[in-house]
Motif scaffolding. Sequence first.
Motif, PDB file in Angstrom:
ATOM      1  N   ARG A   1       0.871  -1.177   0.000  1.00 13.06           N
ATOM      2  CA  ARG A   1       0.000   0.000   0.000  1.00 13.06           C
ATOM      3  C   ARG A   1       0.902   1.219   0.000  1.00 13.06           C
ATOM      4  N   GLU A   2       0.542   2.211  -0.825  1.00  8.59           N
ATOM      5  CA  GLU A   2       1.313   3.449  -0.916  1.00  8.59           C
ATOM      6  C   GLU A   2       0.352   4.617  -1.121  1.00  8.59           C
ATOM      7  N   LEU A   3       0.818   5.820  -0.793  1.00  5.99           N
ATOM      8  CA  LEU A   3       0.062   7.028  -1.092  1.00  5.99           C
ATOM      9  C   LEU A   3       0.465   7.505  -2.485  1.00  5.99           C
ATOM     10  N   VAL A   4      -0.526   7.781  -3.327  1.00  6.87           N
ATOM     11  CA  VAL A   4      -0.256   8.230  -4.692  1.00  6.87           C
ATOM     12  C   VAL A   4      -1.018   9.530  -4.965  1.00  6.87           C
ATOM     13  N   HIS A   5      -0.597  10.201  -6.031  1.00  2.00           N
ATOM     14  CA  HIS A   5      -1.258  11.420  -6.504  1.00  2.00           C
ATOM     15  C   HIS A   5      -1.569  11.249  -7.986  1.00  2.00           C
TER      16      HIS A   5
ATOM     17  N   PHE B   1     -12.793  11.110  -5.274  1.00  2.00           N
ATOM     18  CA  PHE B   1     -12.402  11.762  -4.034  1.00  2.00           C
ATOM     19  C   PHE B   1     -11.034  12.388  -4.195  1.00  2.00           C
ATOM     20  N   VAL B   2     -10.888  13.593  -3.650  1.00  2.00           N
ATOM     21  CA  VAL B   2      -9.655  14.362  -3.798  1.00  2.00           C
ATOM     22  C   VAL B   2      -8.525  13.776  -2.961  1.00  2.00           C
ATOM     23  N   ASP B   3      -8.876  13.262  -1.771  1.00  2.00           N
ATOM     24  CA  ASP B   3      -7.853  12.684  -0.900  1.00  2.00           C
ATOM     25  C   ASP B   3      -8.492  11.613  -0.029  1.00  2.00           C
ATOM     26  N   ASP B   4      -7.744  11.098   0.908  1.00  2.00           N
ATOM     27  CA  ASP B   4      -8.240   9.995   1.724  1.00  2.00           C
ATOM     28  C   ASP B   4      -9.222  10.415   2.801  1.00  2.00           C
ATOM     29  N   ALA B   5      -9.509  11.702   2.908  1.00  2.00           N
ATOM     30  CA  ALA B   5     -10.525  12.134   3.865  1.00  2.00           C
ATOM     31  C   ALA B   5     -11.909  11.686   3.383  1.00  2.00           C
ATOM     32  N   VAL B   6     -12.043  11.350   2.120  1.00  2.00           N
ATOM     33  CA  VAL B   6     -13.263  10.912   1.433  1.00  2.00           C
ATOM     34  C   VAL B   6     -14.490  11.760   1.762  1.00  2.00           C
ATOM     35  N   SER B   7     -14.254  12.997   2.097  1.00  2.00           N
ATOM     36  CA  SER B   7     -15.375  13.887   2.361  1.00  2.00           C
ATOM     37  C   SER B   7     -15.538  14.905   1.241  1.00  2.00           C
ATOM     38  N   HIS B   8     -14.563  14.994   0.367  1.00  2.00           N
ATOM     39  CA  HIS B   8     -14.620  15.978  -0.694  1.00  2.00           C
ATOM     40  C   HIS B   8     -14.347  15.312  -2.048  1.00  2.00           C
ATOM     41  N   ALA B   9     -15.382  15.237  -2.864  1.00  2.00           N
ATOM     42  CA  ALA B   9     -15.224  14.683  -4.213  1.00  2.00           C
ATOM     43  C   ALA B   9     -15.154  15.840  -5.194  1.00  2.00           C
ATOM     44  N   LYS B  10     -14.541  15.608  -6.309  1.00  2.00           N
ATOM     45  CA  LYS B  10     -14.498  16.637  -7.343  1.00  2.00           C
ATOM     46  C   LYS B  10     -14.844  16.005  -8.675  1.00  2.00           C
TER      47      LYS B  10
ATOM     48  N   GLY C   1      -5.125  13.497  -4.601  1.00  2.00           N
ATOM     49  CA  GLY C   1      -4.067  12.905  -3.806  1.00  2.00           C
ATOM     50  C   GLY C   1      -3.743  13.754  -2.607  1.00  2.00           C
ATOM     51  N   PRO C   2      -3.168  13.135  -1.608  1.00  2.00           N
ATOM     52  CA  PRO C   2      -2.777  11.731  -1.591  1.00  2.00           C
ATOM     53  C   PRO C   2      -3.968  10.808  -1.335  1.00  2.00           C
ATOM     54  N   ILE C   3      -3.990   9.695  -2.057  1.00  2.00           N
ATOM     55  CA  ILE C   3      -4.959   8.636  -1.807  1.00  2.00           C
ATOM     56  C   ILE C   3      -4.189   7.323  -1.662  1.00  2.00           C
TER      57      ILE C   3
END
Length: 163
Positions: free
Chosen positions: A19-23, A66-75, A30-32
């Motif tokens: 598992r890694e964080l990617v952009h 989703f913009v990042d791993d917070a999964v609260s903000h989609a674009k 990212g990061p996701i």
Amino acid sequence: MITRPKKTAKKPPVIAGWRELVHLPDLGIGPIIAKLDTGARTAALHAENLEIYQSDEGKRIRFDAFVDDAVSHAKQCDLPLAGKRRIKNTGGGVEERALVKTRLSLGGKIWTVEITLTDRAEMGVPMLLGRATMRRRLVVHPSKTFVLSADERAEQKTKGRKP
């Protein structure tokens, strides 16, 4: 006399965790967290509200990610449709998925990848990187995580974000 080309020293393989964080810099994502899966051939990104449409330049696809791993903000994202690909999903069934090309950033390197778009809501991580994405770039360590993104992961933990 026959001369042979000089052998160039091979670069040692870059070791990545499973598992890694990617952009995805072209999309502002990212990061996701991405699962690096040597059993999968192609990359897949969680996407919702897919809409294929015709533009002056050809077929394109709009989708929410989703913009990042917070999964609260989609674009909403918009890319040229690179095609469709038949994929065997985790349940063993075959499904046809939209295919896009965009740049991926991992471990300080950026390269263009093909990504299928699908609903990964139940998969635990929003992105999967398959063999085609990693070929000649990464070797996956099966028992380590966040090898290439350890600093970024530590920064997320200090900010109180749990990806």
